[in-house]
Design a protein around this motif. Structure first.
Motif, short mmCIF file in Angstrom:
data_model
loop_
_atom_site.label_atom_id
_atom_site.label_comp_id
_atom_site.label_asym_id
_atom_site.label_seq_id
_atom_site.Cartn_x
_atom_site.Cartn_y
_atom_site.Cartn_z
N SER A 14 5.20 2.61 -4.77
CA SER A 14 4.50 2.06 -3.61
C SER A 14 4.14 0.58 -3.83
CB SER A 14 3.23 2.87 -3.33
OG SER A 14 2.37 2.87 -4.46
N ILE A 15 3.65 0.25 -5.03
CA ILE A 15 3.30 -1.14 -5.34
C ILE A 15 4.55 -2.01 -5.39
CG2 ILE A 15 2.30 -2.66 -7.10
CD1 ILE A 15 0.40 -0.40 -7.83
N PHE A 16 5.64 -1.46 -5.95
CA PHE A 16 6.91 -2.19 -6.06
C PHE A 16 7.43 -2.57 -4.68
CE2 PHE A 16 11.50 -2.55 -6.69
CZ PHE A 16 11.56 -3.36 -7.82
N VAL A 17 7.33 -1.65 -3.72
CA VAL A 17 7.79 -1.92 -2.36
C VAL A 17 6.95 -3.02 -1.72
CG1 VAL A 17 7.97 -0.95 -0.03
CG2 VAL A 17 8.75 0.39 -2.00
N TRP A 18 5.62 -2.94 -1.91
CA TRP A 18 4.74 -3.97 -1.33
C TRP A 18 5.03 -5.34 -1.93
CZ3 TRP A 18 2.15 -4.20 2.93
CH2 TRP A 18 1.70 -3.02 3.54
N ILE A 19 5.23 -5.40 -3.24
CA ILE A 19 5.55 -6.67 -3.90
C ILE A 19 6.84 -7.26 -3.33
CG2 ILE A 19 6.28 -7.72 -6.08
CD1 ILE A 19 4.38 -5.79 -7.52
N THR A 20 7.84 -6.39 -3.12
CA THR A 20 9.12 -6.85 -2.57
C THR A 20 8.95 -7.46 -1.19
OG1 THR A 20 10.29 -5.13 -3.82
CG2 THR A 20 11.46 -6.12 -1.96
N LEU A 22 6.18 -8.60 0.20
CA LEU A 22 5.35 -9.81 0.13
C LEU A 22 6.18 -11.01 -0.32
CD1 LEU A 22 2.01 -8.41 -1.38
CD2 LEU A 22 2.37 -9.34 0.93
N LEU A 23 7.09 -10.77 -1.31
CA LEU A 23 7.95 -11.86 -1.76
C LEU A 23 8.89 -12.31 -0.65
CD1 LEU A 23 8.84 -10.75 -5.41
CD2 LEU A 23 7.66 -12.84 -4.74
N PHE A 24 9.42 -11.34 0.10
CA PHE A 24 10.27 -11.68 1.24
C PHE A 24 9.50 -12.56 2.23
CE2 PHE A 24 13.63 -8.30 0.74
CZ PHE A 24 14.70 -9.18 0.81
N ALA A 25 8.29 -12.10 2.56
CA ALA A 25 7.47 -12.83 3.54
C ALA A 25 7.12 -14.22 3.03
CB ALA A 25 6.21 -12.03 3.85
N ALA A 26 6.66 -14.28 1.77
CA ALA A 26 6.26 -15.57 1.19
C ALA A 26 7.45 -16.52 1.10
CB ALA A 26 5.65 -15.36 -0.19
N GLY A 27 8.60 -15.99 0.66
CA GLY A 27 9.79 -16.84 0.54
C GLY A 27 10.23 -17.37 1.89
N ALA A 28 10.22 -16.49 2.90
CA ALA A 28 10.64 -16.91 4.23
C ALA A 28 9.69 -17.97 4.79
CB ALA A 28 10.70 -15.70 5.15
N ILE A 29 8.39 -17.74 4.62
CA ILE A 29 7.39 -18.69 5.15
C ILE A 29 7.53 -20.04 4.46
CG2 ILE A 29 4.92 -19.20 5.22
CD1 ILE A 29 4.48 -16.16 5.63
N LEU A 58 12.82 -15.60 -2.30
CA LEU A 58 13.77 -14.78 -1.54
C LEU A 58 14.81 -14.13 -2.45
CD1 LEU A 58 14.38 -17.07 1.59
CD2 LEU A 58 13.27 -14.82 1.57
N VAL A 59 15.27 -14.88 -3.46
CA VAL A 59 16.24 -14.31 -4.41
C VAL A 59 15.61 -13.15 -5.19
CG1 VAL A 59 17.57 -14.78 -6.50
CG2 VAL A 59 17.61 -16.41 -4.62
N ILE A 60 14.38 -13.39 -5.67
CA ILE A 60 13.69 -12.33 -6.41
C ILE A 60 13.44 -11.12 -5.52
CG2 ILE A 60 11.56 -11.70 -7.61
CD1 ILE A 60 11.40 -14.60 -8.59
N ALA A 61 13.05 -11.37 -4.27
CA ALA A 61 12.81 -10.27 -3.33
C ALA A 61 14.10 -9.48 -3.08
CB ALA A 61 12.26 -10.82 -2.02
N ALA A 62 15.22 -10.19 -2.97
CA ALA A 62 16.51 -9.51 -2.76
C ALA A 62 16.85 -8.64 -3.97
CB ALA A 62 17.61 -10.53 -2.50
#
Length: 202
Positions: A14-20, A22-29, A58-62
């Protein structure tokens, strides 16, 4: 790389999914913001760092997103293995119960037949038949998987051994053969069932 993957495995799903996410959102922003700051006075100097950080995020999130899929596959495989192990145990129990019952029947049949030999048929046989030395020699050689001595195998002198004893031993040996046959069939059945179960999880 494997050290990173090992560390990531320690993070709850559950935490891993949220981190992913959040990284997507932060990278995109950050990436979008890097394209907009050039329009804002005094903010242009942060454009390149924001773009770099956004791309890295974004790379890390991917990469993490791929890890989510990998985790789901592992969880699914673990569930399949668990189900297969439960089915395997059920098969083991059924086959073990069946072989115990079948061997029990074989032993009962052998016991009853030997009792008949001891009570009636054995006395009838002994009154009409006397075993020569050749019979005893041939029997002993066969039981040891050996070639009999030629002289002993043709010796027709009385052995003094009752024919009922030979019959009793033959019955006992046949019973052992039937026990082994039932065990072999059970092993073959067990192998085929286990093969089906564990091939189904591939």
């Amino acid at each position: 790389m494997w050290q990173i993957q090992w560390l990531l495995q320690l993070v709850p799903d559950s935490i891993f999914v949220w981190i992913t996410y959040l990284l997507f959102a932060a990278g995109a922003i950050l990436y979008v913001a890097s394209k907009l700051v050039s329009w804002i006075p005094l903010m242009g100097q942060y454009r390149l760092p924001a773009e770099l950080v956004g791309v890295v995020a974004l790379v890390i999130a991917a990469y993490f997103y791929g890890g989510i899929s990998y985790r789901e596959q592992i969880a699914e495989m673990k569930q399949r293995v668990k189900v297969a192990e439960e089915k395997s145990q059920q098969v083991n129990t059924v086959i073990e119960t069946n072989i115990i019952e079948k061997v029990k029947v074989v032993k009962q049949n052998v016991y009853i037949t030997r009792e008949i030999v001891r009570d009636t048929a054995g006395r009838q046989l002994d009154s009409q038949c006397s075993l020569p030395q050749s019979t005893v020699s041939l029997h002993d050689s066969a039981s040891g998987n050996q070639v009999p001595d030629r002289a002993a195998a043709t010796d027709g002198t009385p052995s003094g051994i009752e024919a009922s004893r030979l019959l009793d031993r033959v019955i006992e040996n046949y019973g052992a053969c039937h026990e082994n046959a039932e065990k072999l069939k059970a092993w073959q059945e067990w192998y085929q069932e286990q093969k089906k179960i564990f091939e189904s999880i591939k």
